[in-house]
Design a protein around this motif. Structure first.
Motif, PDB file in Angstrom:
ATOM      1  N   UNK A  14       0.823  -1.205   0.000  1.00 32.76           N
ATOM      2  CA  UNK A  14       0.000   0.000   0.000  1.00 32.76           C
ATOM      3  C   UNK A  14       0.860   1.260   0.000  1.00 32.76           C
ATOM      4  N   UNK A  15       2.058   1.195   0.598  1.00 30.87           N
ATOM      5  CA  UNK A  15       2.957   2.349   0.582  1.00 30.87           C
ATOM      6  C   UNK A  15       3.309   2.757  -0.841  1.00 30.87           C
ATOM      7  N   UNK A  16       3.516   1.769  -1.706  1.00 29.33           N
ATOM      8  CA  UNK A  16       3.831   2.057  -3.103  1.00 29.33           C
ATOM      9  C   UNK A  16       2.717   2.893  -3.719  1.00 29.33           C
ATOM     10  N   UNK A  17       1.477   2.452  -3.541  1.00 25.17           N
ATOM     11  CA  UNK A  17       0.341   3.161  -4.129  1.00 25.17           C
ATOM     12  C   UNK A  17       0.167   4.541  -3.529  1.00 25.17           C
ATOM     13  N   UNK A  18       0.355   4.652  -2.210  1.00 31.58           N
ATOM     14  CA  UNK A  18       0.194   5.945  -1.531  1.00 31.58           C
ATOM     15  C   UNK A  18       1.170   6.974  -2.089  1.00 31.58           C
ATOM     16  N   UNK A  19       2.431   6.580  -2.239  1.00 32.61           N
ATOM     17  CA  UNK A  19       3.433   7.519  -2.747  1.00 32.61           C
ATOM     18  C   UNK A  19       3.315   7.709  -4.254  1.00 32.61           C
ATOM     19  N   UNK A  20       2.973   6.648  -4.952  1.00 33.85           N
ATOM     20  CA  UNK A  20       2.856   6.722  -6.402  1.00 33.85           C
ATOM     21  C   UNK A  20       1.760   7.702  -6.825  1.00 33.85           C
ATOM     22  N   UNK A  21       0.663   7.728  -6.083  1.00 37.08           N
ATOM     23  CA  UNK A  21      -0.467   8.586  -6.446  1.00 37.08           C
ATOM     24  C   UNK A  21      -0.493   9.897  -5.657  1.00 37.08           C
ATOM     25  N   UNK A  22       0.527  10.129  -4.861  1.00 28.89           N
ATOM     26  CA  UNK A  22       0.629  11.403  -4.169  1.00 28.89           C
ATOM     27  C   UNK A  22      -0.417  11.629  -3.102  1.00 28.89           C
ATOM     28  N   UNK A  23      -0.795  10.578  -2.375  1.00 29.85           N
ATOM     29  CA  UNK A  23      -1.788  10.705  -1.304  1.00 29.85           C
ATOM     30  C   UNK A  23      -1.076  11.118  -0.018  1.00 29.85           C
ATOM     31  N   UNK A  24      -1.441  12.256   0.587  1.00 26.32           N
ATOM     32  CA  UNK A  24      -0.779  12.678   1.840  1.00 26.32           C
ATOM     33  C   UNK A  24      -1.088  11.677   2.954  1.00 26.32           C
ATOM     34  N   UNK A  25      -0.050  11.103   3.555  1.00 26.98           N
ATOM     35  CA  UNK A  25      -0.291  10.074   4.575  1.00 26.98           C
ATOM     36  C   UNK A  25       0.247  10.436   5.947  1.00 26.98           C
ATOM     37  N   UNK A  26       0.815  11.633   6.098  1.00 25.04           N
ATOM     38  CA  UNK A  26       1.269  12.104   7.404  1.00 25.04           C
ATOM     39  C   UNK A  26       0.640  13.464   7.677  1.00 25.04           C
ATOM     40  N   UNK A  27       0.107  13.636   8.887  1.00 27.29           N
ATOM     41  CA  UNK A  27      -0.468  14.926   9.256  1.00 27.29           C
ATOM     42  C   UNK A  27       0.635  15.850   9.781  1.00 27.29           C
ATOM     43  N   UNK A  28       0.663  17.094   9.308  1.00 26.15           N
ATOM     44  CA  UNK A  28       1.633  18.060   9.849  1.00 26.15           C
ATOM     45  C   UNK A  28       1.407  18.248  11.345  1.00 26.15           C
ATOM     46  N   UNK A  29       2.459  18.570  12.109  1.00 25.65           N
ATOM     47  CA  UNK A  29       2.326  18.721  13.570  1.00 25.65           C
ATOM     48  C   UNK A  29       1.263  19.738  13.975  1.00 25.65           C
ATOM     49  N   UNK A  30       1.142  20.839  13.214  1.00 23.95           N
ATOM     50  CA  UNK A  30       0.171  21.863  13.587  1.00 23.95           C
ATOM     51  C   UNK A  30      -1.272  21.373  13.422  1.00 23.95           C
ATOM     52  N   UNK A  31      -1.502  20.459  12.458  1.00 27.93           N
ATOM     53  CA  UNK A  31      -2.837  19.879  12.271  1.00 27.93           C
ATOM     54  C   UNK A  31      -3.167  18.964  13.450  1.00 27.93           C
ATOM     55  N   UNK A  32      -2.200  18.133  13.834  1.00 25.11           N
ATOM     56  CA  UNK A  32      -2.405  17.239  14.979  1.00 25.11           C
ATOM     57  C   UNK A  32      -2.625  18.032  16.267  1.00 25.11           C
ATOM     58  N   UNK A  33      -1.883  19.122  16.402  1.00 27.85           N
ATOM     59  CA  UNK A  33      -2.019  19.947  17.611  1.00 27.85           C
ATOM     60  C   UNK A  33      -3.409  20.558  17.702  1.00 27.85           C
TER      61      UNK A  33
END
Length: 765
Positions: free
Chosen positions: A217-236
């Motif tokens: 699934x990592x291949x597909x996530x990066x291949x299609x440009x899907x954001x998979x990590x939330x920036x720290x300010x969003x999490x905060x």
């Protein structure tokens, strides 16, 4: 010019001369010299403070209008082949302009990511604001590459992981990023491609061992440009949220709203309840409640959370993980309607009569507390007379009334006649270590259909309410099939001995009649596949064009705001329409609804492609230790380069290369989606039964290749290089070619006749 220019004169000059907008250029144009330049500087400063101009280095420009000559970045072509471009120097406060490229015959081919200098003209078309003509290409954005790194003496190479791709990339020794041999890497193009040798790339991210299950699934996530990590300010921002209270809400905590989801669901964004309507005027009628998590309370328009949610557009689902639209603090906690916990919701109370017709609806912003989180299987078992400890106490007060309301909704559905496709959904089941354990076909229970009908009714209620209150919203649009695809479907039906009515306004009931004719026959899967292929892609729009597939005039997504941004927009629209608070739709959000609709339609397609690619890779991994095994399936696709076969056992699609089909040349007919042998007249078409041998299964690319062993082509020997016609169509009664072959031969004859007539006309001219 000796006269000192007015502000209007200066703005007009800057708009007409975008390349001559420095203070010196403006002074020269208006003949301003000496001390008069001080006044010019003052006027330019005033225009800048008033927002009419923006200073960029030493030049001035109108921030809310693109200059006649602009730098653009070419975007991916749409389904009609039109190229649009993104303005790279847009700094206005309104909606970003949409630019359509108008190519000349002499222009070079342009692709996604190309940066160009173009001359613009303002237009007032429905789908774009500017039209652009190429002046020159000035470069391309760095292209992203996903592949396997192979270390060499000096640097190394990146091998592609895309199905059908054969281009490799060269990596210099100082651009490897510390990658190890055999690692999965993400890289970007390093400089322009030279005339000789491989294109160059620079490794930007190491993704680890490609053979590990999590890499699929990592291949597909990066291949299609899907954001998979939330920036720290969003999490905060998400972590700082507190649960909503009762203030300003209707108290629904005593209403037994239950959630019914898959057994492995982590979030629960919808809950249902039904009871008999005690109104004597509505004898046999029902009241249905649908409550949806109030995500808009937590995710406000313009916030950091909102920007991130809009960027993602939706959650993406893979067999081993979910890439959520919202952080877990919201999606798995505050916005999830967990059992026994007070949760903010937007709920709709709908009354239906005994025939399932909706009489009215009423929306409230409430606080609920679900008595139980159930799964489909246990709800169905309870209804079938096998309740467990959890469903037993809820059987009479909650579960049976829900099924009673569903029986009425089924009557309304039968009259409405939504498209009734029968295509089983496959599900990849993973073991604890992440490897494919089995590939199952999802069972459709009545409990699934119950929830589906309740959600459809709630979505209709949301759309109708907002239309009545004249509040802007995003509709879920599904347009009817285009004429060319309908003709292809009609040809396929005719070749199978079935008919699709012609010469009338198309309704889903006409397609259902065709599907029901095919039901239970060998042609059933063929007709279902062909009908699906004839459909257009559903999308989001602030304009209402109806939903053809569901046979509904007003339809909007309201029921899944945790995982779809469209639903969050509809929630905000309901808040605005009812005056529930200041967290509804903002004027800026309304202004960019068209842009939002296009964006989230694109992110939805991106997720679908990534999910499909991941499933393909898992299926290839599942089959990789069965090379040489024989399987049965059906022809699922026809292309110039070969035949695709979908296996009965797993639903996996694989390719039979055209060069392996036999010793004759095969002619591809795109309209009828067939291949015809030049020597034998042998026809290969969609839906034919096939027996194949697996010759390749590549988990990294998802590629699967077959060798054809046998093809049931109704009247022809099917082993490559076989004896030709057998003289009697199987199951057709009298001898002779099958209707499929007749249709294909007739089409081929028509094409030849048209070519002959064209040649004769040209010779006479």
């Amino acid at each position: 010019m000796s006269k000192h220019p007015s502000k209007a004169d200066i703005l007009e000059w800057i708009s007409a001369n975008p390349t001559l907008t420095s203070k010196r250029d403006i002074a020269k144009a208006f003949g301003i010299k000496g001390a008069a330049r001080i006044d010019l500087k003052r006027v330019l400063k005033e225009l800048e403070h008033e927002g009419h101009l923006e200073k960029r280095k030493k030049t001035y420009r109108d921030p809310d209008r693109l200059p006649p000559v602009s730098v653009l970045q070419v975007q991916e072509a749409n389904s009609d082949g039109d190229l649009y471009a993104k303005p790279l120097e847009w700094h206005g406060e309104g909606v970003e302009p949409i630019v359509l490229l108008i190519p000349r015959a002499s222009d070079p081919a342009l692709g996604e990511g190309d940066r160009i200098l173009a001359r613009l003209q303002v237009v007032h078309e429905e789908d774009h604001n500017y039209e652009a003509r190429l002046i020159r290409r000035i470069g391309a954005s760095p292209r992203k590459v996903i592949g396997i790194f192979r270390k060499g003496a000096e640097g190394g190479r990146i091998l592609p992981i895309d199905k059908g791709a054969d281009n490799e990339w060269s990596v210099a020794s100082d651009a490897t990023g510390g990658a190890k041999d055999g690692e999965l890497v993400e890289a970007e193009q390093a400089g322009p491609k030279g005339r000789m040798g491989l294109p160059r790339a620079r490794i930007t991210l190491r993704l680890g061992d490609p053979t590990e299950p999590k890499a699929v699934s990592l291949i597909a996530i990066h291949q299609h440009g899907i954001p998979d990590d939330f920036p720290p300010e969003v999490l905060a921002e998400a972590d700082a949220m507190k649960p909503a209270g009762l203030k300003g809400r209707t108290d629904l905590r005593d209403l037994p709203l239950i959630t019914i989801d898959p057994y492995d669901a982590r979030d629960h964004d919808d809950a249902v309840f039904a009871e008999a309507d005690d109104d004597p005027k509505n004898k046999g009628g029902h009241i249905i409640w649908v409550a949806i998590a109030d995500v808009a309370h937590y995710v406000r328009s313009g916030s950091i959370l909102d920007d991130e949610a809009r960027k993602r557009g939706n959650s993406s689902y893979f067999p081993d993980r979910v890439v959520p639209m919202l952080p877990d603090r919201l999606s798995g906690d505050l916005c999830s309607l967990h059992e026994g916990v007070p949760r903010a919701c937007i709920a709709v109370r709908m009354r239906i009569n005994a025939e399932g017709d909706k009489l009215d609806q009423r929306f409230v912003r409430g606080l609920m507390r679900s008595p139980a989180s159930l799964n489909y299987q246990e709800v169905q078992a309870a209804q079938n007379g096998e309740p467990n400890d959890k469903t037993g106490p809820l059987l009479d007060p909650v579960i049976r009334p829900l099924f009673a309301a569903y029986e009425a909704l089924k009557l309304a559905r039968a009259r409405r006649q939504p498209l009734d496709l029968d295509l089983p959904e496959r599900k990849v089941v993973l073991s604890e270590d992440g490897k494919v354990q089995s590939v199952d076909f999802t069972e459709r229970l009545e409990a699934h259909k119950l929830i589906e009908e309740c959600m459809i009714l709630a979505n209709v209620s949301a759309a109708e309410t907002l239309v009545a209150k004249k509040t802007p919203l995003l509709f879920r649009v599904h347009e009817e099939p285009p004429m060319d695809k309908l003709e292809t479907l009609r040809d396929t039906a005719h070749a199978a001995g079935l008919t699709l009515a012609k010469g009338q306004v198309l309704k889903t009931s006409h397609l259902n009649r065709l599907l029901h004719q095919a039901a239970g026959t060998d042609e059933a899967e063929l007709i279902n596949m062909a009908t699906l292929r004839s459909m257009t892609q559903a999308y989001y729009s602030p304009k209402n064009f109806g939903h053809f597939g569901l046979a509904l005039q007003n339809y909007a997504h309201f029921t899944s705001p945790i995982r779809r941004y469209s639903d969050l927009v509809v929630h905000r629209a309901l808040i605005t329409a009812h005056g529930w608070g200041d967290d509804g739709l903002t004027p800026g959000e309304i202004d960019r609804l068209e842009q939002t609709a296009q964006h989230i339609s694109d992110t939805e397609r991106r997720s679908m492609m990534a999910e499909r690619d991941t499933t393909d890779r898992y299926l290839a991994a599942f089959l990789s230790d069965r090379i040489g095994a024989e399987f049965t399936g059906r022809v699922s696709g026809i292309a110039r380069f070969g035949v695709f076969v979908k296996l009965d056992e797993t639903g996996a699609d694989g390719l039979i290369p055209i060069g392996t089909l036999g010793r004759e040349y095969f002619q591809f007919d795109q309209e009828s989606a067939t291949l015809m042998g030049s020597d034998t007249g042998r026809i290969i078409g969609l839906g034919m039964r096939a027996r194949v041998k697996l010759v390749e299964a590549a988990p990294v690319t998802g590629g699967i290749a077959f060798e054809l062993l046998e093809l049931d082509d109704e009247g022809y020997d099917s082993v490559p290089g076989g004896r030709g016609p057998r003289g009697r169509g199987r199951g057709r009664g009298k001898g002779g070619p099958s209707p499929r072959r007749k249709a294909a031969k007739a089409k081929k004859k028509d094409v030849k006749t048209k070519r002959k007539v064209t040649r004769q006309r040209r010779s006479k001219g």
